[in-house]
Design a protein around this motif. Structure first.
Motif, PDB file in Angstrom:
ATOM      1  N   VAL B 275     -31.860   1.276  31.828  1.00  0.00           N
ATOM      2  CA  VAL B 275     -32.754   2.161  31.007  1.00  0.00           C
ATOM      3  C   VAL B 275     -32.752   3.496  32.030  1.00  0.00           C
ATOM      4  N   ILE B 276     -32.593   4.615  31.815  1.00  0.00           N
ATOM      5  CA  ILE B 276     -32.899   5.764  32.634  1.00  0.00           C
ATOM      6  C   ILE B 276     -33.658   6.692  31.947  1.00  0.00           C
ATOM      7  N   ARG B 277     -34.869   7.296  32.250  1.00  0.00           N
ATOM      8  CA  ARG B 277     -35.403   8.279  31.672  1.00  0.00           C
ATOM      9  C   ARG B 277     -34.802   9.486  31.920  1.00  0.00           C
ATOM     10  N   PRO B 278     -34.763  10.564  30.887  1.00  0.00           N
ATOM     11  CA  PRO B 278     -34.026  11.823  31.183  1.00  0.00           C
ATOM     12  C   PRO B 278     -34.596  12.760  32.441  1.00  0.00           C
ATOM     13  N   GLU B 279     -35.743  12.657  32.773  1.00  0.00           N
ATOM     14  CA  GLU B 279     -36.282  13.554  33.674  1.00  0.00           C
ATOM     15  C   GLU B 279     -36.060  12.624  35.180  1.00  0.00           C
ATOM     16  N   ASP B 280     -35.563  11.398  34.783  1.00  0.00           N
ATOM     17  CA  ASP B 280     -34.893  10.845  36.253  1.00  0.00           C
ATOM     18  C   ASP B 280     -33.623  10.948  36.735  1.00  0.00           C
ATOM     19  N   VAL B 281     -32.721  11.738  35.752  1.00  0.00           N
ATOM     20  CA  VAL B 281     -31.470  11.909  35.919  1.00  0.00           C
ATOM     21  C   VAL B 281     -31.303  13.454  36.764  1.00  0.00           C
ATOM     22  N   LYS B 282     -30.652  13.317  37.767  1.00  0.00           N
ATOM     23  CA  LYS B 282     -30.538  14.557  38.733  1.00  0.00           C
ATOM     24  C   LYS B 282     -29.062  15.082  38.646  1.00  0.00           C
ATOM     25  N   LEU B 283     -28.940  16.265  38.359  1.00  0.00           N
ATOM     26  CA  LEU B 283     -27.696  16.693  38.091  1.00  0.00           C
ATOM     27  C   LEU B 283     -27.580  17.511  39.487  1.00  0.00           C
ATOM     28  N   VAL B 284     -26.493  17.148  40.381  1.00  0.00           N
ATOM     29  CA  VAL B 284     -25.838  17.662  41.500  1.00  0.00           C
ATOM     30  C   VAL B 284     -24.503  18.184  41.503  1.00  0.00           C
ATOM     31  N   ASP B 285     -23.873  18.538  42.849  1.00  0.00           N
ATOM     32  CA  ASP B 285     -22.468  18.922  42.618  1.00  0.00           C
ATOM     33  C   ASP B 285     -21.749  17.804  42.492  1.00  0.00           C
ATOM     34  N   PRO B 286     -20.450  18.039  41.775  1.00  0.00           N
ATOM     35  CA  PRO B 286     -19.680  16.787  41.280  1.00  0.00           C
ATOM     36  C   PRO B 286     -19.525  15.695  42.515  1.00  0.00           C
ATOM     37  N   SER B 287     -19.293  16.165  43.564  1.00  0.00           N
ATOM     38  CA  SER B 287     -18.979  15.292  44.630  1.00  0.00           C
ATOM     39  C   SER B 287     -20.308  14.416  45.026  1.00  0.00           C
TER      40      SER B 287
END
Lengths: 257, 357, 274
Positions: B275-287
């Motif tokens: 389970v991962i909360r949406p606010e805990d997902v970090k969008l970063v550079d693809p690499s």
């Protein structure tokens, strides 16, 4: 527990009170005895001779004609009136409802007499005057059954249908009608019941030539009731019972779905 | 907080052969704001009605301040209820509504008048004594229903989705009002709702229920941050719930990728829910992420953007304050601490629980 | 535009109201307030003070009152019992009470006549128990009995309707606030069913006051109600002016009782029976 048994007993007594005379009439229709009080064995002969008794058949046909014509016309006029009244502002609505209550709440004898006074001024008493009189007390029942259903329908659904391009008539048929149909139907049933059961108003507006079952029984009281009458009313009751049971069954099935 | 004040001990209850509560055991402390939270049909309202005395349990006992009240009728219980649709007496004035309980307990006229004034003031409706019920808005009716209950000085106030019929703004105002009331009165509130936000805002303790079972009991923070199973996680806020396999301690595999986590003690290769909360997902550079994906949709929500990222066959739900246009290629990263690993449900009951959501 | 048209649908009914509801009432007023030659007079109205008329009016009022009270006493607990059964289809209750009307009303009353007669079923049962026969028929009691039989549904249905509208949560709320079952009855159930009771009273009292058939059938000509007097004026004596005059008096009583009920009925749901 005691309370439950007590209420069951009370319920049974009231139902016995309501249905005992009906039971008596049904038993009498099968009674092979000249005196009404004694049981003379089972017979179906009154049902057979019923068809040959012209006065009874005539009165029965007359009753049916008046009841059905009055109920159908009352349903049409009453439903239209209910839609009209529903669209009125509160003041007009109040006046219309007040007028609608008059035939319901006024004494039958006064309604009957006042209509007779009107009819004898302009026409002969007969089938049409009885019909008008029945319509007068049937229409309010239809209106009072349809109006609550109209109040339940959403104005917005109807307007939405118009917005989507439906003509008023089509919108009515597709949106309003399905909602009020049960009310129209129960109004019709009430009209049939009231017409079928009426005596007083028919009595004052019928004139010489016309006789319904009720008025015929009343005029023949002294001669005594013909056993064929019991047979006929038993058949009528049986039909009503089956009809209403089927309807109840169907509506409960619908409710489950 | 205080001692255990109410104890529902092994309560079972069914209606028409359908089990609503199954051996429920629940303790409520004195002066606590406790919320029963769950979807409709989870048994929360039945639990409240058992407390109120409107239902009797098939099995089990209810203790109130140490006394067995299982079979005590509602009018002899020292608690009062605020009903879902207010249940005000329309044939009485506001004052008569509030005075109802006091008159029955034969309080003096002066006392009753005092109490009406006090209660109306408490719910911010001073001067409404002689108004009729019909002239009030939904929110006002709800306040009167609360006033009518609290004048009897109950030790416990039961509230059955009292804000359900109100609109959003009013609901939020009433939430603060209820917290204030609770603090002023210093009594126990047992609150039933299906609205997780309400529960998180007001409660000292939340009981998450589903299908007649208690799923988790804890503080709002506990419930939100450490949901005990996928049901709770999903019911409390939005979550990414992903099938995973525990490779070893502190390493889990999801969607074909092994990622570090902090959980230990699972069997090797045990299937789990991650389970991962949406606010805990970090969008970063693809690499820079442990997984790459494409932004499928983006919606502006005011405080944040709600972004859907398609990566390794799963649509990730992401809350972030940074804008990422549709079609952009991004990497996904989550700090190990924010990854929750949970046992898969074992019994069919628990599975049904999951389907029900 | 369409709004206007919709109200026009009531057009035929408005014509009907004017022609067949209002006009007849105007006519009855006209007849009642004039003599045989069409001259204005109050004599027809005042003839109610004629001892015979006054006696029958007072007698009718008494019987109607007794009938209404009996119906209320019978109907209220019955409505409570029916309501406590939590029927899925409330139309069933209407069904049960309307069904008898499909068997001709006069025949049903005549069936009671058979049951109540001197050598009828009830006296036979008494005889077999060694009890003396009682004169049941042709008494005022028999008339009241017939009226109660005929009008009881009109008391039950509105009370039952009002009762079934009381939400369970209202009862629960009263219990929650400390009311026991007796207190719930007096403080909640009774006040909330008062509109049903009032319309039931009207629906029973008015026909009972004005009935003439039941007294003819079960009273054996010995019980003369005001309805019988009016019927005789119209159908036998043919004095329509006098008959209309007495009808106006009857109407005044009907209107008065309705007005009385209306002032005591706050929510105005009174007359809707079905």
């Amino acid at each position: 527990m005691v309370k439950k048994i007590g209420s069951r007993i009370y319920l049974s007594i009231i139902f016995l009170f309501l249905y005992l005379p009906i039971l008596v009439l049904i038993v009498l229709s099968f009674n092979n005895s000249k005196t009404r009080v004694k049981w003379g064995g089972f017979t179906l002969k009154w049902y057979a001779s019923l068809l040959e008794n012209e006065t009874i058949i005539e009165a029965f046909v007359m009753t049916l004609q008046i009841t059905l014509t009055a109920s159908i016309l009352a349903t049409i006029i009453g439903t239209l009136a209910a839609i009209g009244i529903h669209a009125m502002k509160s003041k007009g609505k109040a006046i219309m409802l007040g007028a609608t209550n008059i035939p319901l709440l006024n004494a039958d004898i006064v309604t009957g007499i006042s209509m007779m006074l009107l009819f004898v001024r302009f026409t002969e008493l007969g089938f049409s005057t009885v019909l008008i009189a029945h319509l007068t007390f049937d229409i309010p029942y239809v209106i009072l059954n349809v109006l609550p259903k109209l109040n339940q329908t959403s104005k917005y659904a109807y307007e939405a249908a118009l917005d989507l391009g439906a003509t008023p008539l089509y919108a009515f048929y597709k949106i309003v009608w399905p909602d009020i149909r049960p009310g129209v139907f129960s109004g019709f049933l009430m009209a049939v019941t009231m017409s079928l059961d009426d005596f007083s108003i028919t009595y004052f507006t019928k004139g010489a030539g016309v006789n319904t079952l009720s008025t015929m029984i009343y005029t023949e009281l002294r001669k005594g009731i013909k056993p064929e009458m019991y047979a006929l009313s038993t058949i009528l009751f049986g039909i009503a019972l089956i009809l209403l049971l089927v309807m109840n069954y169907r509506s409960s099935k619908k409710a489950i779905n | 907080m205080g001692k255990d004040f109410i104890h529902l001990s092994n309560i079972s209850k069914s209606f028409d052969g359908q089990m609503i509560l199954d051996e429920l055991d629940l303790k409520i402390k004195e002066n606590e704001f406790m919320t029963l939270l769950g979807p409709s049909g989870c048994g929360k309202t039945t639990t409240l009605r058992l407390l109120g005395g409107f239902e009797t349990p098939d099995e089990g006992k209810i203790f109130f301040d140490g006394k067995d009240i299982t079979h005590l009728p509602p009018n002899e219980r020292k608690l009062n209820t605020v009903f879902q649709k207010y249940a005000l007496f329309t044939h009485m004035s506001i004052a008569e509504n509030i005075a109802f309980g006091l008159k029955i307990s034969k309080k003096s006229k002066a006392y009753i008048d005092d109490k009406i004034k006090y209660a109306l003031k408490l719910v911010n409706l001073d001067g409404y004594e002689n108004r009729s019920v019909d002239s009030l808005s939904g929110g006002q009716q709800q306040r009167i229903a609360i006033a009518r209950a609290i004048v009897n000085e109950p030790k416990v106030l039961l509230l059955d989705e009292p804000l359900g019929a109100l609109d959003l703004k009013l609901r939020q105002d009433m939430q603060y009002e209820l917290i204030r009331l609770k603090e002023e009165l210093g009594i126990t509130f047992v609150y039933v709702t299906h609205d997780q936000e309400e529960a998180l805002t007001m409660s000292d303790k939340i009981v998450v229920m589903n299908q007649g079972y208690i799923q988790q009991i804890g503080s709002p923070e506990d419930i939100y941050n450490e949901p005990i199973n996928a049901f709770v996680a999903d019911f409390i806020g939005e979550s990414n719930i992903i099938d995973g396999v525990m490779i070893e301690d502190k390493l889990v595999e999801i969607l074909g990728t092994k990622i570090p986590c902090v959980d230990i003690g699972f069997d090797k290769n045990q299937p789990v829910d991650v389970v991962i909360r949406p606010e805990d997902v970090k969008l970063v550079d693809p690499s820079a992420g442990f997984m790459e994906g494409d932004v499928v949709s983006i919606i502006f929500k005011g405080v944040h953007y709600e972004i859907e990222v398609h990566a390794n066959g799963y649509d990730w739900l992401v809350h972030t304050t940074k804008m990422h246009p549709v079609g952009s290629h991004v990497g996904i990263n989550v700090t190990p601490f924010n990854i929750q690993i949970m046992n898969k449900p074992e019994s069919s009951d628990e599975k049904a629980v999951e389907l029900d959501v | 535009m369409f709004k206007l048209k919709k109200q026009f649908l009531a057009g035929p009914y408005i014509v009907w109201i004017i022609g067949f509801i209002l006009l007849p009432i105007v006519l009855i007023l006209f007849y009642g307030l004039s003599d045989y030659h069409g001259n204005f007079t109050f004599d027809n109205l005042l003839s109610i003070f004629d001892p015979i008329h006054m006696k029958s009016l007072l007698f009718s009022l008494r019987l109607a009152l007794i009938c209404t009270v009996i119906c209320l006493i019978l109907a209220y607990p019955l409505a409570m019992i029916l309501n406590s059964m939590h029927l899925k289809h409330q139309s069933f209750v209407v069904f049960v009470f309307v069904l008898p009307m499909w068997m001709n009303f006069m025949l049903r009353i005549l069936a009671w006549k058979l049951l109540l007669s001197n050598n009828g079923v009830i006296n036979n049962i008494l005889a077999s128990l060694g009890l003396p026969a009682i004169q049941l028929l042709n008494t005022p009691s028999a008339v009241v009995f017939g009226m109660v039989y005929d009008y009881l549904p009109f008391m039950i249905l509105p009370i039952y309707n009002a009762m079934s509208r009381i939400g369970h949560d209202i009862i629960d709320a009263a219990r929650d606030l400390g009311a026991n079952q007796v207190q719930v009855f007096f403080k909640i159930t009774m006040p909330l069913t008062i509109s049903g009771v009032l319309s039931g009273i009207i629906m029973v009292f008015v026909p009972a006051l004005t009935s003439f058939v039941i007294s003819n059938l079960l009273g054996g000509g010995k019980v003369l109600l005001i309805g019988n007097v009016i019927e005789q004026e119209f159908m036998q004596t043919m004095d329509w002016n006098l008959g209309s005059g007495l009808s106006i008096v009857l109407m005044i009583f009907v209107i008065a009782s309705m007005a009385f009920m209306n002032t005591h009925n706050k929510d105005g749901e009174g007359t809707a029976v079905w």
